[in-house]
Scaffold this active site. Structure first.
Site, mmCIF file in Angstrom:
data_model
loop_
_atom_site.group_PDB
_atom_site.id
_atom_site.type_symbol
_atom_site.label_atom_id
_atom_site.label_comp_id
_atom_site.label_asym_id
_atom_site.label_seq_id
_atom_site.Cartn_x
_atom_site.Cartn_y
_atom_site.Cartn_z
ATOM 1 N N ASP A 155 98.277 -1.719 38.985
ATOM 2 C CA ASP A 155 97.406 -2.184 38.511
ATOM 3 C C ASP A 155 96.585 -1.806 37.051
ATOM 4 O O ASP A 155 95.630 -1.730 36.623
ATOM 5 C CB ASP A 155 96.782 -0.912 38.990
ATOM 6 C CG ASP A 155 95.281 -1.016 39.445
ATOM 7 O OD1 ASP A 155 94.810 -2.679 39.525
ATOM 8 O OD2 ASP A 155 94.383 -0.364 39.938
ATOM 9 N N VAL A 197 84.107 9.033 38.598
ATOM 10 C CA VAL A 197 84.531 9.338 37.425
ATOM 11 C C VAL A 197 83.552 9.737 35.881
ATOM 12 O O VAL A 197 82.194 9.282 36.146
ATOM 13 C CB VAL A 197 85.035 8.469 36.627
ATOM 14 C CG1 VAL A 197 85.903 9.052 35.021
ATOM 15 C CG2 VAL A 197 86.455 8.289 37.670
ATOM 16 N N LYS A 201 88.011 12.537 36.896
ATOM 17 C CA LYS A 201 87.961 11.951 38.131
ATOM 18 C C LYS A 201 87.323 12.372 39.164
ATOM 19 O O LYS A 201 88.737 13.377 39.270
ATOM 20 C CB LYS A 201 89.424 11.166 37.751
ATOM 21 C CG LYS A 201 89.525 10.059 39.035
ATOM 22 C CD LYS A 201 90.308 8.793 38.595
ATOM 23 C CE LYS A 201 90.703 7.870 39.808
ATOM 24 N NZ LYS A 201 91.245 6.621 39.359
HETATM 25 N N1 LIG Z 1 88.866 8.934 30.805
HETATM 26 C C1 LIG Z 1 87.932 8.400 30.737
HETATM 27 N N2 LIG Z 1 86.863 7.707 29.608
HETATM 28 C C2 LIG Z 1 85.723 7.015 30.032
HETATM 29 N N3 LIG Z 1 85.603 6.292 30.994
HETATM 30 C C3 LIG Z 1 87.004 6.767 32.012
HETATM 31 C C4 LIG Z 1 87.530 7.546 32.556
HETATM 32 N N4 LIG Z 1 88.501 7.274 33.242
HETATM 33 C C5 LIG Z 1 88.044 6.133 33.907
HETATM 34 N N5 LIG Z 1 86.541 5.671 33.118
HETATM 35 C C6 LIG Z 1 86.225 4.445 34.017
HETATM 36 O O1 LIG Z 1 85.966 4.834 35.511
HETATM 37 C C7 LIG Z 1 86.449 3.973 35.752
HETATM 38 C C8 LIG Z 1 87.601 4.393 37.041
HETATM 39 O O2 LIG Z 1 88.032 5.037 37.054
HETATM 40 P P1 LIG Z 1 89.974 4.250 37.315
HETATM 41 O O3 LIG Z 1 90.723 5.872 36.810
HETATM 42 O O4 LIG Z 1 90.260 2.886 37.216
HETATM 43 O O5 LIG Z 1 89.129 4.883 39.425
HETATM 44 P P2 LIG Z 1 90.423 4.068 39.804
HETATM 45 O O6 LIG Z 1 91.435 4.440 40.676
HETATM 46 O O7 LIG Z 1 88.600 4.225 40.931
HETATM 47 O O8 LIG Z 1 89.914 2.889 39.743
HETATM 48 C C9 LIG Z 1 87.465 2.960 35.032
HETATM 49 O O9 LIG Z 1 87.346 1.988 35.308
HETATM 50 C C10 LIG Z 1 86.430 3.455 33.841
HETATM 51 O O10 LIG Z 1 85.361 1.953 33.600
HETATM 52 MG MG LIG Z 2 91.174 1.632 37.886
#
Ligand SMILES: Nc1ncnc2c1ncn2[C@@H]1O[C@H](COP(=O)(O)OP(=O)(O)O)[C@@H](O)[C@H]1O
Ligand SMILES: [Mg+2]
Length: 335
Positions: free
Chosen positions: A136, A26, A41
């Protein structure tokens, strides 16, 4: 073509790394069109397993397109390149995720936690009403906007409930999520009611918010499961918590699925009701955002800055012993 180039052609200037997940990274980016920072992402489909590509990724995309709620991260656009990379552009959680926040600042005072948890519970109520389950729920998937409002993200394990011809929910058999947040029925591999599973995870989230530590030690699943099934919740002695707050957590961490609260019951629980302080502050400060921000400022002092280097220093200085344990545990939570 690298990510920066792909994004540039779509009107985004790529920024820093925000996080990394199992099959995604991300990044932050600046959107020329929206004139603001966003999060992107990036999922490399060539590196992901088939199950993820055929089941989970399509559901994540479908759910993100469907949901619209103030406490759920807003999706701006989703596109795919010919070389198999998917880009999901969303609102930016400027203050990072809730786990980082708690690691930096320690346990959250009940008044602040109530406000945040209310936002989260209303997002889940909205999803459950649409028959969408998240599956989740955890602190890493709860982002904070600039005013410390909760924004639920990561719909990677979400799905629409399946129902039989009589409208009864068909039990889930996909045992997903993270061990630390997983309900006993999920840990035991028993087909489960997914909405009821979400409530257990909410119980774990609220415990972490107000205690700053994990309710169970997930390094020993057998022992953890035993405690869960005996309905034993150990609150740290060092934290003074109201009996109402403990009661709500205890009722969400209920091993008997028939007795666990549903989301409507969570929302009307006595601890969730605004105490006098909330209405007073809201009147004087004019709205929930300023309430949250002012309370957080008053509670924690300096607002956490967006500069990564500044945050890193704070982590070094203020890291809590409990929190080291918490973060260690979080790293081995995938089940
Ligand atoms: N919109 C966002 N703004 C800020 N940080 C983000 C955002 N989306 C994700 N993150 C950071 O990236 C991490 C991984 O994103 P996530 O969508 O949870 O991916 P995964 O499905 O691989 O767990 C999150 O735990 C957060 O710390
Ligand atoms: Mg996640």
């Amino acid at each position: 073509m690298d990510d920066a180039e792909v994004l540039k052609r779509r009107g985004y200037i790529m920024g820093i790394n925000l996080g990394e997940g199992s099959y995604a990274k991300v990044k932050s980016a600046y959107s020329d069109r929206l004139k603001c920072n966003v999060a992107v992402k990036i999922i490399d489909k060539t590196k992901a397993p088939r199950d993820f590509l055929e089941r989970f990724l399509p559901r994540e995309i479908e759910m993100l397109a469907r949901v619209k709620h103030h406490a759920i991260i807003k999706t701006y656009e989703i596109f795919e390149t010919s070389d198999g990379k998917v880009y999901i552009v969303t609102e930016l959680g400027v203050q990072g995720d809730l786990l980082e926040f708690i690691k930096r600042r320690g346990a959250i005072p009940e008044d602040v936690a109530r406000r945040m948890f209310h936002q989260l519970a209303s997002a889940i109520s909205y999803c459950h009403e649409l028959d969408i389950v998240h599956r989740d729920l955890k602190c890493e998937n709860l982002l904070l906007d600039k005013e410390f409002n909760i924004k639920l993200t990561d719909f990677g394990f979400s799905k629409r409930l399946s129902r039989d011809d009589d409208g009864r929910v068909i039990l889930s058999k996909t045992f997903c999520g993270s061990a630390a947040y997983a309900a006993p029925e999920v840990l035991q591999g028993i087909p489960y009611q997914p909405k009821v599973y979400d409530i257990w995870s909410l119980g774990v989230v609220l415990f972490i918010m107000v205690c700053g530590s994990m309710p169970y030690d997930d390094s020993n699943i057998k022992k953890m499961l035993k405690l869960q099934k005996e309905h034993r919740v150990h609150f740290p002695r060092s934290k003074v918590l109201s009996p109402e707050c403990k009661d709500l957590i205890y009722r969400m961490l209920q091993p008997d699925v028939a007795r666990r609260l549903c989301i409507d019951e969570v929302l009307v629980h006595v601890w969730m009701q605004d105490p006098k302080a909330i209405s007073d502050t809201m009147i004087s400060k004019g709205g929930e955002c300023s309430y949250n921000q002012n309370l957080i400022r008053a509670t924690f002092g300096k607002e956490s800055g967006p500069e990564p280097s500044e945050n890193e220093e704070v982590i070094q200085e203020e890291r809590h012993a409990d929190m080291d344990k918490l973060s260690d545990q979080m790293q081995r939570t995938a089940i």
